[in-house]
Design a protein around this motif. Structure first.
Motif, PDB file in Angstrom:
ATOM      1  N   TYR A 210       3.227 114.122  35.084  1.00 40.78           N
ATOM      2  CA  TYR A 210       3.377 113.089  36.106  1.00 40.78           C
ATOM      3  C   TYR A 210       2.147 113.075  36.982  1.00 40.78           C
ATOM      4  CZ  TYR A 210       5.080 116.873  39.194  1.00 40.78           C
ATOM      5  OH  TYR A 210       5.214 118.019  39.936  1.00 40.78           O
ATOM      6  N   GLN A 211       2.053 112.074  37.839  1.00 40.33           N
ATOM      7  CA  GLN A 211       0.767 111.800  38.488  1.00 40.33           C
ATOM      8  C   GLN A 211       0.741 112.075  39.980  1.00 40.33           C
ATOM      9  OE1 GLN A 211       2.209 109.923  36.184  1.00 40.33           O
ATOM     10  NE2 GLN A 211       0.689 109.341  34.663  1.00 40.33           N
ATOM     11  N   ARG A 212       1.886 112.169  40.592  1.00 43.27           N
ATOM     12  CA  ARG A 212       1.877 112.349  42.049  1.00 43.27           C
ATOM     13  C   ARG A 212       3.012 113.270  42.456  1.00 43.27           C
ATOM     14  NH1 ARG A 212       1.410 107.391  46.292  1.00 43.27           N
ATOM     15  NH2 ARG A 212      -0.772 107.621  45.679  1.00 43.27           N
ATOM     16  N   GLN A 213       2.676 114.266  43.267  1.00 42.40           N
ATOM     17  CA  GLN A 213       3.677 115.182  43.816  1.00 42.40           C
ATOM     18  C   GLN A 213       3.610 115.125  45.338  1.00 42.40           C
ATOM     19  OE1 GLN A 213       6.054 117.555  42.330  1.00 42.40           O
ATOM     20  NE2 GLN A 213       6.669 117.359  44.462  1.00 42.40           N
ATOM     21  N   LEU A 214       4.679 114.678  45.963  1.00 46.35           N
ATOM     22  CA  LEU A 214       4.743 114.657  47.425  1.00 46.35           C
ATOM     23  C   LEU A 214       5.740 115.706  47.906  1.00 46.35           C
ATOM     24  CD1 LEU A 214       4.808 110.792  48.167  1.00 46.35           C
ATOM     25  CD2 LEU A 214       2.825 112.314  47.962  1.00 46.35           C
ATOM     26  N   PHE A 215       5.363 116.423  48.942  1.00 40.79           N
ATOM     27  CA  PHE A 215       6.254 117.429  49.521  1.00 40.79           C
ATOM     28  C   PHE A 215       6.751 116.967  50.888  1.00 40.79           C
ATOM     29  CE2 PHE A 215       3.609 120.143  46.735  1.00 40.79           C
ATOM     30  CZ  PHE A 215       4.603 120.822  46.040  1.00 40.79           C
ATOM     31  N   LEU A 216       8.046 117.188  51.124  1.00 35.19           N
ATOM     32  CA  LEU A 216       8.611 116.978  52.454  1.00 35.19           C
ATOM     33  C   LEU A 216       8.397 118.260  53.252  1.00 35.19           C
ATOM     34  CD1 LEU A 216      10.417 115.328  54.428  1.00 35.19           C
ATOM     35  CD2 LEU A 216      12.396 116.356  53.300  1.00 35.19           C
ATOM     36  N   MET A 217       7.643 118.193  54.365  1.00 36.79           N
ATOM     37  CA  MET A 217       7.236 119.410  55.074  1.00 36.79           C
ATOM     38  C   MET A 217       7.566 119.409  56.566  1.00 36.79           C
ATOM     39  SD  MET A 217       5.802 121.019  52.528  1.00 36.79           S
ATOM     40  CE  MET A 217       4.952 122.408  53.266  1.00 36.79           C
ATOM     41  N   ASP A 218       7.862 118.248  57.137  1.00 36.97           N
ATOM     42  CA  ASP A 218       7.877 118.189  58.614  1.00 36.97           C
ATOM     43  C   ASP A 218       9.225 117.790  59.177  1.00 36.97           C
ATOM     44  OD1 ASP A 218       7.972 115.489  57.823  1.00 36.97           O
ATOM     45  OD2 ASP A 218       7.066 114.885  59.732  1.00 36.97           O
TER      46      ASP A 218
END
Lengths: 228, 391
Positions: B299-307
């Motif tokens: 896959y091409q994009r990994q976003l993390f929920l951090m805040d």
């Protein structure tokens, strides 16, 4: 033989009784035994699986508040998805079915029990609760589009030793056996499943393929040509 | 492979200090978090759109243009922009402007929104949410690709001879990701247009997303955009890191237990077992994130929920340092080594310009003078030839 012509029939007992021994569980077991006996005389082997909601209690409340389905709950859902018949049993508290019982059925996908035959059973400390089965359980299973058999079972303390109650168990069990051996639920699934509403990933993941031939799918594809 | 951070913009009481930040504090904090995302070597910052407390992000393009001005390389995007309650004409205009101001460092993620009362606030009917989303995107897609649009649909007043301004930068629209977790029609639309598909991958067990992503890949290939494995997939995820695993668990637990959505529900341990949440050492987060590829394919994009969940700004910034120093470099290396060579990177403005123009100079639309309206004449722009009419 089951309705597919092979293998045993699957009977799933769902019980919300919490005592040990639990009178609700006793009624459910008595019903399941009668179903097995009657079916056996008609040449069907029945496999009984008991889903004890007490053991799922924390996973049920977790599912209610967070959309997360724990492994034991998933296992119960898989059992119900494969059930040919169901015995549903709850104690009556405060003029209604146990919250544990209704919560369990509320977290299931709406289409999991479509057309599945169910015997509705309840126990209570007083006969004044007798209408809870037909008033509340029957409407719950109607919403789920399950096929509740005509005879419901309700046991107040005075019923346990009453021969008339045993006759009612016999009657309800026989109704369930006839439904199960007819393959009614399986035929609905095989031949008419598309005519019920489903959500993606529902029915325990056993839903049929995605229908591309709909107005919304055509709109998704630019509103133009039909999606092949 | 792109790595980034996505925020839902919640303003949540910090369960450890007992303090709830003000809107002003959280808005300042999110700018700092976005800057830190770039400093930590990540590629993407995404913000959600909400119109009710306890969230602050009602105006994503205003926020993102400010962030774009304070960063150099960061791609700014949304998670998600509401394609249901926003007028697609306003989306076309606002995000094209953001794309110009950010010099192409913009893309867009679309979603329907799941807050029922928002629909009537904006004059829409949630029962029509899905057809509204599909129709609005069909229009948005045309507004960015055709200088002059005639259009009529169910949900919006008709357009005659309408030009959405400014035209996209270099006449190349921002890349679009369609976010969905349970709607095959949205996956179908992403596949039809060759757009990206994003699964937030936060709350539910992976099997649920796997089926929908597989459907998107099949349909992407069906519509001739490439093979199934070349489809453009993005995933969310969430992590809390500490150098020692037991510190991560101890520090994050009070935030987990009170978090919006899943707080007061499952235990953190159960939630980690069943969802993509990783709480632990950098190596544990790396190991878990690498399993995403095994489940969903390259896959091409990994976003993390951090805040989220009331975590204080200082903690979030520390988390981003750890993510940038200890986790993402290893993930980039490992995922690159495992990746099928046929799988493309996520499109960026630069790659989309090259794909459209090759070595030629990109088109820069110049309006005709004193034209007064868009209804008469052939085109409101001087370059009226047809080479750009690629709708």
């Amino acid at each position: 033989m089951n309705a597919n012509g092979s293998g045993p029939l699957s009977l799933v007992v769902v019980t919300a009784g919490t005592g040990d021994p639990s009178s609700t569980r006793m009624l459910a077991d008595r019903t399941a035994q009668r179903v097995s006996g009657l079916a056996g005389r008609r040449g069907h082997e029945v496999r009984v699986r008991v889903v004890d909601l007490r053991r799922l209690a924390t996973e049920i409340t977790t599912a209610l508040v967070s959309q997360l389905t724990g492994p034991n709950l998933q296992d119960a859902i898989a059992a119900l998805a494969g059930a040919d018949g169901i015995v549903a049993a709850t104690p009556v508290y405060k003029a209604g079915a146990s919250g544990l019982f209704t919560s369990f059925f509320q977290v299931l996908d709406n289409d999991l029990l479509i057309a599945k035959p169910v015997v509705l059973t309840a126990t209570a400390g007083t006969a004044r609760h007798a209408l809870v089965v037909d008033d509340q359980l029957r409407s719950l299973f109607a919403y789920l589009r399950a096929a509740a058999v005509p005879t419901s079972l309700f046991a107040a303390p005075e019923d346990w030793a009453d021969p008339a109650f045993d006759k009612r168990i016999e009657r309800a069990a026989f109704e369930l056996v006839l439904f199960m051996e007819s393959g009614f639920a399986r035929q609905i699934k095989d031949e008419s499943w598309h005519s019920y509403q489903h959500e993606f990933g529902s029915a325990g993941g056993t839903e049929t393929g995605i229908d591309l031939d709909t107005d919304l799918m055509r709109l998704a594809a630019g509103g133009g040509e039909p999606a092949k | 492979m792109q790595f980034g951070v996505f925020s839902v913009s919640d303003i949540t009481r910090d369960p450890v200090s007992g303090r709830t930040p003000s809107e002003a504090e959280r808005i300042d904090a999110i700018v700092r978090i976005a800057q830190k995302t770039e400093e930590a070597g990540l590629d993407v910052f995404a913000i959600g759109e909400h119109h009710n407390p306890p969230f602050f992000s009602s105006s994503p393009t205003t926020l993102l243009s400010f962030i774009a001005a304070r960063t150099e390389k960061l791609i700014v995007t949304t998670s998600t922009t509401l394609i249901t309650t926003n007028d697609p004409v306003r989306i076309a205009e606002e995000y094209a402007m953001l794309q110009h101001l950010s010099k192409g460092r913009t893309d867009l993620m679309l979603g329907r929104g799941n807050t029922a009362p928002v629909y009537p606030w904006f004059g829409q009917d949630i029962r029509q949410g899905l057809p509204l989303a599909l129709e609005n995107y069909n229009l948005l897609h045309r507004l960015w690709r055709e200088d002059v649009v005639d259009w009529e649909g169910r949900f919006r007043t008709p357009l005659q001879g309408f030009t959405s301004i400014p035209r996209p930068l270099d006449d190349v629209p921002p890349f679009v990701w369609h976010g969905s977790i349970r709607t095959p029609e949205i996956a179908e639309q992403a596949a039809y247009y060759g757009d990206g598909f994003f699964a937030n991958n936060i709350f539910w067990p992976k099997e649920h997303y796997m089926r929908l992503i597989q459907f998107y890949r099949q349909r992407y290939a069906h519509y001739g955009h490439g093979t199934e494995k070349q489809a453009i997939v993005g995933l969310g995820g969430q992590a809390y890191l500490a150098r020692r695993s037991q510190d991560a668990v101890r520090e994050f637990r009070p935030y987990f237990d009170e978090a919006p959505v899943y707080g007061h529900g499952p235990s953190m341990e159960d939630f980690m077992k069943m969802t993509p949440l990783s709480v632990g050492s950098p190596q544990e987060v790396i190991d878990k994130t690498l399993t995403f590829r095994e489940h969903f394919g390259d896959y091409q994009r990994q976003l993390f929920l951090m805040d989220h969940a009331g975590l204080p700004l200082k903690t979030v910034l520390n988390q981003l340092d750890l993510l940038g120093e200890e986790v993402v470099p290893t993930l980039r290396r490992e995922l690159a080594a495992k990746r099928d060579p046929e799988v493309p990177d996520a499109p960026t403005h630069a790659t989309l310009v090259t794909a459209k123009y090759g070595d030629r100079a990109p088109r820069q639309p110049r309006p005709n003078a004193n034209r007064g309206d868009n209804v008469t004449g052939s085109s409101p722009y001087q370059d009226t030839d047809t080479k750009d009419a690629n709708a």
